[in-house]
Design an enzyme around this catalytic site. Structure first.
Site, PDB file in Angstrom:
ATOM      1  N   GLU A 180      14.801   7.019   6.502  1.00  0.00           N
ATOM      2  CA  GLU A 180      16.178   7.533   6.469  1.00  0.00           C
ATOM      3  C   GLU A 180      16.314   8.745   7.382  1.00  0.00           C
ATOM      4  OE1 GLU A 180      18.841   5.646   5.731  1.00  0.00           O
ATOM      5  OE2 GLU A 180      18.024   5.428   3.725  1.00  0.00           O
ATOM      6  N   HIS A 181      17.349   8.696   8.205  1.00  0.00           N
ATOM      7  CA  HIS A 181      17.666   9.760   9.173  1.00  0.00           C
ATOM      8  C   HIS A 181      16.601   9.887  10.264  1.00  0.00           C
ATOM      9  CE1 HIS A 181      21.282  11.543   7.297  1.00  0.00           C
ATOM     10  NE2 HIS A 181      20.770  10.980   6.215  1.00  0.00           N
ATOM     11  N   ASP A 188      16.281   7.554  12.669  1.00  0.00           N
ATOM     12  CA  ASP A 188      16.656   6.806  13.884  1.00  0.00           C
ATOM     13  C   ASP A 188      17.148   7.720  15.006  1.00  0.00           C
ATOM     14  OD1 ASP A 188      19.099   7.283  12.579  1.00  0.00           O
ATOM     15  OD2 ASP A 188      19.912   5.283  12.978  1.00  0.00           O
ATOM     16  N   GLY A 208      32.798   2.997   1.654  1.00  0.00           N
ATOM     17  CA  GLY A 208      32.340   4.295   1.116  1.00  0.00           C
ATOM     18  C   GLY A 208      31.059   4.182   0.312  1.00  0.00           C
ATOM     19  N   SER A 241      29.730  -0.414   6.411  1.00  0.00           N
ATOM     20  CA  SER A 241      30.885  -1.263   6.729  1.00  0.00           C
ATOM     21  C   SER A 241      31.339  -1.000   8.167  1.00  0.00           C
ATOM     22  CB  SER A 241      32.032  -1.002   5.752  1.00  0.00           C
ATOM     23  OG  SER A 241      32.383   0.361   5.771  1.00  0.00           O
ATOM     24  N   GLU A 296      30.985   4.211  17.958  1.00  0.00           N
ATOM     25  CA  GLU A 296      31.021   5.085  16.786  1.00  0.00           C
ATOM     26  C   GLU A 296      30.757   6.544  17.157  1.00  0.00           C
ATOM     27  OE1 GLU A 296      29.772   3.282  13.312  1.00  0.00           O
ATOM     28  OE2 GLU A 296      29.742   5.135  12.147  1.00  0.00           O
ATOM     29  N   ASP A 343      22.023   1.050  12.145  1.00  0.00           N
ATOM     30  CA  ASP A 343      22.981   0.191  11.442  1.00  0.00           C
ATOM     31  C   ASP A 343      23.458  -0.947  12.331  1.00  0.00           C
ATOM     32  OD1 ASP A 343      22.663   2.087   9.506  1.00  0.00           O
ATOM     33  OD2 ASP A 343      24.580   3.078   9.889  1.00  0.00           O
ATOM     34  N   TYR A 374      25.889  15.361   8.148  1.00  0.00           N
ATOM     35  CA  TYR A 374      25.100  14.515   9.045  1.00  0.00           C
ATOM     36  C   TYR A 374      24.881  15.187  10.400  1.00  0.00           C
ATOM     37  CZ  TYR A 374      23.511  10.158  11.274  1.00  0.00           C
ATOM     38  OH  TYR A 374      22.777   9.203  11.931  1.00  0.00           O
TER      39      TYR A 374
HETATM   40  C1  GLA Z   1      23.962   6.475   8.953  1.00  0.00           C
HETATM   41  C2  GLA Z   1      23.815   6.323  10.458  1.00  0.00           C
HETATM   42  C3  GLA Z   1      22.464   5.730  10.833  1.00  0.00           C
HETATM   43  C4  GLA Z   1      21.316   6.477  10.152  1.00  0.00           C
HETATM   44  C5  GLA Z   1      21.590   6.641   8.664  1.00  0.00           C
HETATM   45  C6  GLA Z   1      20.554   7.500   7.972  1.00  0.00           C
HETATM   46  O1  GLA Z   1      24.017   5.225   8.348  1.00  0.00           O
HETATM   47  O2  GLA Z   1      24.837   5.515  10.983  1.00  0.00           O
HETATM   48  O3  GLA Z   1      22.310   5.732  12.227  1.00  0.00           O
HETATM   49  O4  GLA Z   1      21.085   7.713  10.767  1.00  0.00           O
HETATM   50  O5  GLA Z   1      22.866   7.212   8.422  1.00  0.00           O
HETATM   51  O6  GLA Z   1      19.301   6.883   7.988  1.00  0.00           O
END
Ligand code: GLA
Length: 353
Positions: free
Chosen positions: A28-29, A31, A114, A119, A152, A164, A213
């Site tokens: 997680e986080h 990428d 959410g 999505s 995005e 994602d 974020y």
């Molecule tokens: C969101 C971002 C992803 C990733 C996750 C955390 O979903 O779109 O690129 O950073 O948070 O893992």
């Protein structure tokens, strides 16, 4: 059956496509620091139909979910609504030199909004697939994911990584997708047989564009600079003492990145060895790291993870961008019904997907 496009525009679409939501199992986080991730597509979809539009250089659009008909001229900036994701894809295609004629677009989805199951990436990937089909564009699935991410970050303004869009574009339902973000190496990894990957929304909607974020992205850049590496991907277990010596909160952010990358590699080994217990433990360690070091969890999510474990999950953790959203839990198939009832009873605001 009448399609959304026919309802909105009274005529059939020229092309259509769909793309799935995702849950991240580990990584997680990582990428946006060129690390490793291990997401899986979920059986929830966004479908997009496209056809020729009637208003020059404009997209006319309809969303079944939002019961909204709207239009936006190409070149107009984001407006803070669902159409941003579609308009963003068109804007990036045009930026990259593709000629996009006037379009009509209709969208339907069964992905919970959410919930932190992406999505937005599903809408981008489905939009791009449908446009690619309609205009016969020479774009492969990796490039398509990159265009979605550019939409995005560049148009919507959420500085996301590529996980994602990659899993929505390249993942296989029922398999995890291991991705090395730096090298683009990827492979499918089997999910544990006899177990369910349960996704449960905490009831707290996550908010990424205005949330923490962006701050995490910046903290990671600062930590990498302080450690003298281009990306936090470039630190490993041997750097732990240097990481711990960084000032707060950079020490915590870097520690999460380093340990989370290690966990993804260990999880791939565990899954390939069918070691569900080890995989579950890694999920729990990942949650603790997100809660204590990366600080992207919220009390409702922590309570849900604790309830999930107390009632017999083998592992549970916050999934996705955080600050609310969903947990992902590993539960034996034959225990699932009882587990879900117990978790619901303890966390009445939660919603199993
Ligand atoms: C969101 C971002 C992803 C990733 C996750 C955390 O979903 O779109 O690129 O950073 O948070 O893992």
């Amino acid at each position: 059956m009448t399609t959304a496009f026919e309802i909105a525009f009274g005529t059939g679409a020229a092309a259509s496509a769909r793309a799935p939501a995702r849950a991240n199992l580990l990584g997680e986080h990582t990428d946006y620091n060129e690390g490793y991730v291990l997401p899986t597509p979920l059986p929830f979809w966004t479908g997009v139909e496209v056809g020729p539009g009637l208003v020059a250089d404009t997209v006319e659009a309809y969303s079944v979910h939002f019961q909204d008909r709207c239009q936006r001229a190409y070149g107009v900036a984001k407006q803070g609504d669902w159409l941003d994701y579609v308009a963003g894809c068109i804007a990036i295609l045009r930026q990259r030199g593709y000629v996009v004629p006037a379009l009509r677009v209709a969208v339907e989805t069964n992905i919970p909004m959410g919930a932190g199951v992406s999505s937005s990436a599903a809408l981008e990937v489905a939009t791009l697939r449908a446009i690619r089909h309609f205009l016969d564009l020479p774009i492969d699935d990796t490039e398509l994911a990159l265009i979605g991410q550019a939409a995005e970050s560049g148009y919507v303004g959420m500085p996301c990584g590529i996980m994602d869009q990659m899993v929505s574009s390249l993942g296989t339902l029922g398999q995890a997708l291991f991705l090395d973000i730096r090298t683009r190496e990827r492979r499918n990894v089997p999910l544990p047989a006899g177990h369910r990957i349960a996704v449960v929304h905490s009831g707290v909607s996550h908010q990424l564009v205005d949330g923490g974020y962006k701050q995490r992205v910046e903290e990671c850049h600062a930590a990498a600079a302080a450690l003298g590496v281009p990306w936090l991907r470039d630190v490993g277990p041997a750097d732990l003492a240097r990481i711990n010596a960084l000032p707060e909160p950079l020490n915590r952010r870097a520690r999460h990145q380093m340990t989370e990358n290690q966990r993804v590699l260990q999880a791939v080994t565990a899954l390939e060895a069918h070691d569900v217990v080890r995989f579950g433990r890694l999920m729990c360690e990942s949650h603790a790291s997100q809660r204590d070091d990366y600080k992207v969890s919220v009390p409702a999510v922590d309570a849900l993870v604790e309830a999930a474990m107390r009632h017999g999950a083998l592992g549970a953790r916050l999934t996705g961008g955080g600050f609310g959203g969903s947990i992902v839990a590993l539960v034996a198939d034959d225990a699932y019904a009882r587990w879900e009832a117990a978790v619901r009873a303890e966390c009445p605001a939660c919603r199993p997907l």
